[in-house]
Write a protein that holds these residues in place. Structure first.
Motif, PDB file in Angstrom:
ATOM      1  N   GLU A   7       0.774  -0.901   0.209  1.00  0.00           N
ATOM      2  CA  GLU A   7       0.103  -0.173   0.263  1.00  0.00           C
ATOM      3  C   GLU A   7       1.406   1.388  -0.405  1.00  0.00           C
ATOM      4  O   GLU A   7       1.811   1.214   0.543  1.00  0.00           O
ATOM      5  N   ASP A   8       0.642   2.569  -0.596  1.00  0.00           N
ATOM      6  CA  ASP A   8       1.393   3.403  -0.870  1.00  0.00           C
ATOM      7  C   ASP A   8       0.164   4.365   0.670  1.00  0.00           C
ATOM      8  O   ASP A   8      -0.784   4.555   0.518  1.00  0.00           O
ATOM      9  N   LEU A  18       4.596   4.510  -4.866  1.00  0.00           N
ATOM     10  CA  LEU A  18       4.488   4.208  -5.601  1.00  0.00           C
ATOM     11  C   LEU A  18       3.739   2.887  -6.229  1.00  0.00           C
ATOM     12  O   LEU A  18       1.950   3.017  -5.797  1.00  0.00           O
ATOM     13  N   HIS A  19       2.927   3.108  -7.747  1.00  0.00           N
ATOM     14  CA  HIS A  19       2.293   2.332  -8.665  1.00  0.00           C
ATOM     15  C   HIS A  19       1.442   1.321  -8.817  1.00  0.00           C
ATOM     16  O   HIS A  19       0.412   0.802  -8.363  1.00  0.00           O
ATOM     17  N   SER A  20       2.351   0.331  -8.826  1.00  0.00           N
ATOM     18  CA  SER A  20       2.296  -0.967  -9.075  1.00  0.00           C
ATOM     19  C   SER A  20       3.786  -1.897  -8.051  1.00  0.00           C
ATOM     20  O   SER A  20       4.424  -1.425  -8.379  1.00  0.00           O
ATOM     21  N   LEU A  21       3.430  -3.372  -7.066  1.00  0.00           N
ATOM     22  CA  LEU A  21       4.489  -3.948  -6.914  1.00  0.00           C
ATOM     23  C   LEU A  21       3.914  -5.251  -6.967  1.00  0.00           C
ATOM     24  O   LEU A  21       2.903  -5.710  -6.550  1.00  0.00           O
ATOM     25  N   SER A  22       4.531  -6.260  -7.862  1.00  0.00           N
ATOM     26  CA  SER A  22       4.389  -7.863  -7.100  1.00  0.00           C
ATOM     27  C   SER A  22       5.760  -8.562  -7.010  1.00  0.00           C
ATOM     28  O   SER A  22       6.340  -8.175  -7.220  1.00  0.00           O
ATOM     29  N   VAL A  23       5.266  -9.437  -6.623  1.00  0.00           N
ATOM     30  CA  VAL A  23       6.183  -9.717  -5.536  1.00  0.00           C
ATOM     31  C   VAL A  23       5.894 -11.622  -5.449  1.00  0.00           C
ATOM     32  O   VAL A  23       4.410 -11.977  -5.329  1.00  0.00           O
ATOM     33  N   ALA A  24       6.751 -12.183  -5.764  1.00  0.00           N
ATOM     34  CA  ALA A  24       6.970 -13.925  -5.962  1.00  0.00           C
ATOM     35  C   ALA A  24       7.954 -14.598  -5.689  1.00  0.00           C
ATOM     36  O   ALA A  24       8.824 -14.277  -6.222  1.00  0.00           O
ATOM     37  N   LEU A  34      13.279 -14.379  -6.399  1.00  0.00           N
ATOM     38  CA  LEU A  34      12.086 -13.577  -6.238  1.00  0.00           C
ATOM     39  C   LEU A  34      12.266 -13.279  -7.676  1.00  0.00           C
ATOM     40  O   LEU A  34      13.242 -12.474  -8.394  1.00  0.00           O
ATOM     41  N   ARG A  35      11.360 -13.186  -7.804  1.00  0.00           N
ATOM     42  CA  ARG A  35      10.408 -12.784  -9.096  1.00  0.00           C
ATOM     43  C   ARG A  35       9.406 -10.745  -8.688  1.00  0.00           C
ATOM     44  O   ARG A  35       8.835 -11.184  -8.107  1.00  0.00           O
ATOM     45  N   ILE A  36      10.588  -9.994  -9.397  1.00  0.00           N
ATOM     46  CA  ILE A  36       9.817  -8.155  -8.758  1.00  0.00           C
ATOM     47  C   ILE A  36       9.966  -7.610  -9.905  1.00  0.00           C
ATOM     48  O   ILE A  36      10.458  -7.690 -11.037  1.00  0.00           O
ATOM     49  N   SER A  37       8.387  -6.788 -10.262  1.00  0.00           N
ATOM     50  CA  SER A  37       7.922  -5.881 -10.707  1.00  0.00           C
ATOM     51  C   SER A  37       7.228  -4.839  -9.998  1.00  0.00           C
ATOM     52  O   SER A  37       6.585  -5.163  -8.936  1.00  0.00           O
TER      53      SER A  37
END
Length: 163
Positions: A7-8, A18-24, A34-37
């Protein structure tokens, strides 16, 4: 925690968003991949000194316990993030991949603009983590400021699994 979340927490007036963040994967595995976008924008240049106040909490049953700052890990205040970056990546050194490919700077000052990192893989090495920072659910809040002015506020929630 129920999986990775972010959350921003800025008040809508922060210059860095921060508009988007994904972590897997979820949970994050150490060691592992770790895959980050991510996508971030800044309406102003960000120059040293940049201060970060980080609060880390770990779930113990239904309670959230704030972790202390030990060896620069946990709930710490970092007075000059730019100097820390310079220690990790000496000035004059080319930024590491995938930052280089996507034109993402790794040193202060950071120019105003938008930065986007498509899904990219990072290796998390087998680290000697303190026992209190291993398996579990975590919440992190980071407030980044310069000269007393808030630049950004970000909250994260995630799970860690270490071997």
């Amino acid at each position: 925690v129920g999986g990775f979340a972010w959350e921003d927490c800025g008040d809508g007036k922060d210059p860095v968003v921060l508009h988007s963040l994904s972590v897997a994967p979820d949970p994050i595995s150490i060691p592992g991949s770790l895959r980050i976008s991510a996508s971030v924008s800044s309406s102003q240049a960000v120059a040293a000194p940049v201060k970060a106040v980080v609060v880390v909490e770990k779930a113990l049953g239904d309670l959230w316990i704030q972790l202390p700052c030990i060896d620069q890990m946990g709930s710490c205040t970092y007075d000059d993030v730019c100097a820390m970056l310079d220690n990790l990546i000496p000035p004059g050194t080319v930024c590491p991949e995938p930052l280089l490919t996507y034109g993402i700077p790794c040193h202060c000052p950071f120019k105003a603009g938008s930065y986007s990192l498509p899904a990219s893989d990072f290796v998390l090495p087998d680290m000697e983590l303190p026992s209190w920072m291993t398996n579990g659910n975590y919440r992190v809040r980071a407030i980044v400021s310069r000269g007393g002015e808030e630049l950004a506020c970000i909250k994260l929630a995630f799970s860690l699994h270490s071997q």
